[in-house]
Motif scaffolding. Sequence first.
Motif, PDB file in Angstrom:
ATOM      1  N   PRO A  46       0.767 -16.400   1.490  1.00 11.96           N
ATOM      2  CA  PRO A  46       1.999 -15.899   2.095  1.00 11.96           C
ATOM      3  C   PRO A  46       2.919 -15.264   1.057  1.00 11.96           C
ATOM      4  N   GLY A  47       3.678 -14.278   1.513  1.00 13.87           N
ATOM      5  CA  GLY A  47       4.611 -13.603   0.629  1.00 13.87           C
ATOM      6  C   GLY A  47       4.291 -12.126   0.520  1.00 13.87           C
ATOM      7  N   PRO A  48       5.229 -11.330   0.004  1.00 12.34           N
ATOM      8  CA  PRO A  48       5.040  -9.881  -0.063  1.00 12.34           C
ATOM      9  C   PRO A  48       3.898  -9.486  -0.993  1.00 12.34           C
ATOM     10  N   VAL A  49       3.170  -8.454  -0.574  1.00  9.08           N
ATOM     11  CA  VAL A  49       2.065  -7.896  -1.354  1.00  9.08           C
ATOM     12  C   VAL A  49       2.304  -6.394  -1.494  1.00  9.08           C
ATOM     13  N   ALA A  50       2.345  -5.904  -2.726  1.00 11.96           N
ATOM     14  CA  ALA A  50       2.584  -4.482  -2.977  1.00 11.96           C
ATOM     15  C   ALA A  50       1.272  -3.769  -3.261  1.00 11.96           C
ATOM     16  N   ASP A  51       1.047  -2.681  -2.533  1.00 13.31           N
ATOM     17  CA  ASP A  51      -0.071  -1.773  -2.798  1.00 13.31           C
ATOM     18  C   ASP A  51       0.516  -0.612  -3.602  1.00 13.31           C
ATOM     19  N   VAL A  52       0.362  -0.684  -4.924  1.00 11.29           N
ATOM     20  CA  VAL A  52       1.023   0.263  -5.827  1.00 11.29           C
ATOM     21  C   VAL A  52       0.102   1.452  -6.067  1.00 11.29           C
ATOM     22  N   GLY A  53       0.558   2.629  -5.616  1.00 13.56           N
ATOM     23  CA  GLY A  53      -0.304   3.799  -5.603  1.00 13.56           C
ATOM     24  C   GLY A  53      -1.086   3.841  -4.308  1.00 13.56           C
ATOM     25  N   CYS A  54      -0.376   3.661  -3.209  1.00 14.59           N
ATOM     26  CA  CYS A  54      -1.010   3.418  -1.903  1.00 14.59           C
ATOM     27  C   CYS A  54      -1.591   4.661  -1.260  1.00 14.59           C
ATOM     28  N   GLY A  55      -1.261   5.858  -1.777  1.00 13.14           N
ATOM     29  CA  GLY A  55      -1.762   7.065  -1.133  1.00 13.14           C
ATOM     30  C   GLY A  55      -1.342   7.133   0.323  1.00 13.14           C
ATOM     31  N   PRO A  56      -2.260   7.492   1.232  1.00 17.80           N
ATOM     32  CA  PRO A  56      -1.912   7.627   2.644  1.00 17.80           C
ATOM     33  C   PRO A  56      -1.857   6.314   3.407  1.00 17.80           C
ATOM     34  N   GLY A  57      -1.968   5.180   2.713  1.00 16.86           N
ATOM     35  CA  GLY A  57      -1.687   3.893   3.326  1.00 16.86           C
ATOM     36  C   GLY A  57      -2.840   3.196   4.014  1.00 16.86           C
ATOM     37  N   HIS A  58      -4.061   3.716   3.881  1.00 13.92           N
ATOM     38  CA  HIS A  58      -5.180   3.106   4.604  1.00 13.92           C
ATOM     39  C   HIS A  58      -5.516   1.715   4.079  1.00 13.92           C
ATOM     40  N   VAL A  59      -5.373   1.506   2.770  1.00 13.62           N
ATOM     41  CA  VAL A  59      -5.663   0.181   2.212  1.00 13.62           C
ATOM     42  C   VAL A  59      -4.524  -0.785   2.528  1.00 13.62           C
ATOM     43  N   THR A  60      -3.299  -0.294   2.472  1.00 14.33           N
ATOM     44  CA  THR A  60      -2.154  -1.127   2.868  1.00 14.33           C
ATOM     45  C   THR A  60      -2.347  -1.640   4.292  1.00 14.33           C
ATOM     46  N   ALA A  61      -2.727  -0.741   5.179  1.00 10.59           N
ATOM     47  CA  ALA A  61      -2.941  -1.125   6.576  1.00 10.59           C
ATOM     48  C   ALA A  61      -4.085  -2.129   6.700  1.00 10.59           C
ATOM     49  N   HIS A  62      -5.128  -1.943   5.897  1.00  9.23           N
ATOM     50  CA  HIS A  62      -6.252  -2.886   5.924  1.00  9.23           C
ATOM     51  C   HIS A  62      -5.783  -4.282   5.499  1.00  9.23           C
ATOM     52  N   LEU A  63      -4.963  -4.345   4.466  1.00 11.73           N
ATOM     53  CA  LEU A  63      -4.443  -5.636   4.020  1.00 11.73           C
ATOM     54  C   LEU A  63      -3.598  -6.293   5.105  1.00 11.73           C
ATOM     55  N   ARG A  64      -2.809  -5.505   5.788  1.00 11.20           N
ATOM     56  CA  ARG A  64      -2.002  -6.069   6.872  1.00 11.20           C
ATOM     57  C   ARG A  64      -2.890  -6.588   7.993  1.00 11.20           C
TER      58      ARG A  64
END
Length: 209
Positions: A46-64
């Motif tokens: 639990p807690g915030p996770v930063a995707d640094v250099g996320c580009g178009p956000g596909h990996v960020t969305a996968h993590l969510r």
Amino acid sequence: MDGWLDDTRTSYDTVAGNYAELVRDSLEREPYLTAALALFAALAGPGPVADVGCGPGHVTAHLRGLGADAFGIDLSPAMVELARRAHPGTRFETGDMTGLALEDGSLAGLLTYWSTIHVPDELMPAVCEGFHRALRPGGVLLAGFHAGDSTRLKTEGYGGLPMRVYVHRRSPAKVSAWLREAGFAVEAEWLLDPAEPATGALVFARRPA
């Protein structure tokens, strides 16, 4: 490499649309990467996770999708705009990993998914120190990057569009050494497709509790 940061920003603004289309479903073809991301999300907890250099956000969305409280940061305003449109309701912001504007100890996890590959060697120690500062004690970092020992200037890509970015290939040992110098405990090093010329690498590290 003078002006590398501005060149990198301009290059990814230029190719943002083509790049987003290329990587949209890329994780579906990468079982080892998706397994690593699942492990990272579980380790961060639990807690915030930063995707640094996320580009178009596909990996960020996968993590969510894995249950992580993930948000994205990218140097390119065009990439951030694409990410916001593609993944409404997820936080995306522009930012520079050489001066990471995050509060000390604010993150449970930090991902750099092939986003440090344009940072010059001489700046990597300070970048790693910034990652360490932003993570809370016990927080987890996952770094993905091109493995090797070379640097080349990339002048076009993603449909032949003009770019000017230096691409650095580094050994896991070199990246791990920078992380240890910044105060991390390195927990694992993985090679992806080690027999292929375009080998990738992953390093898991943790800010000691």
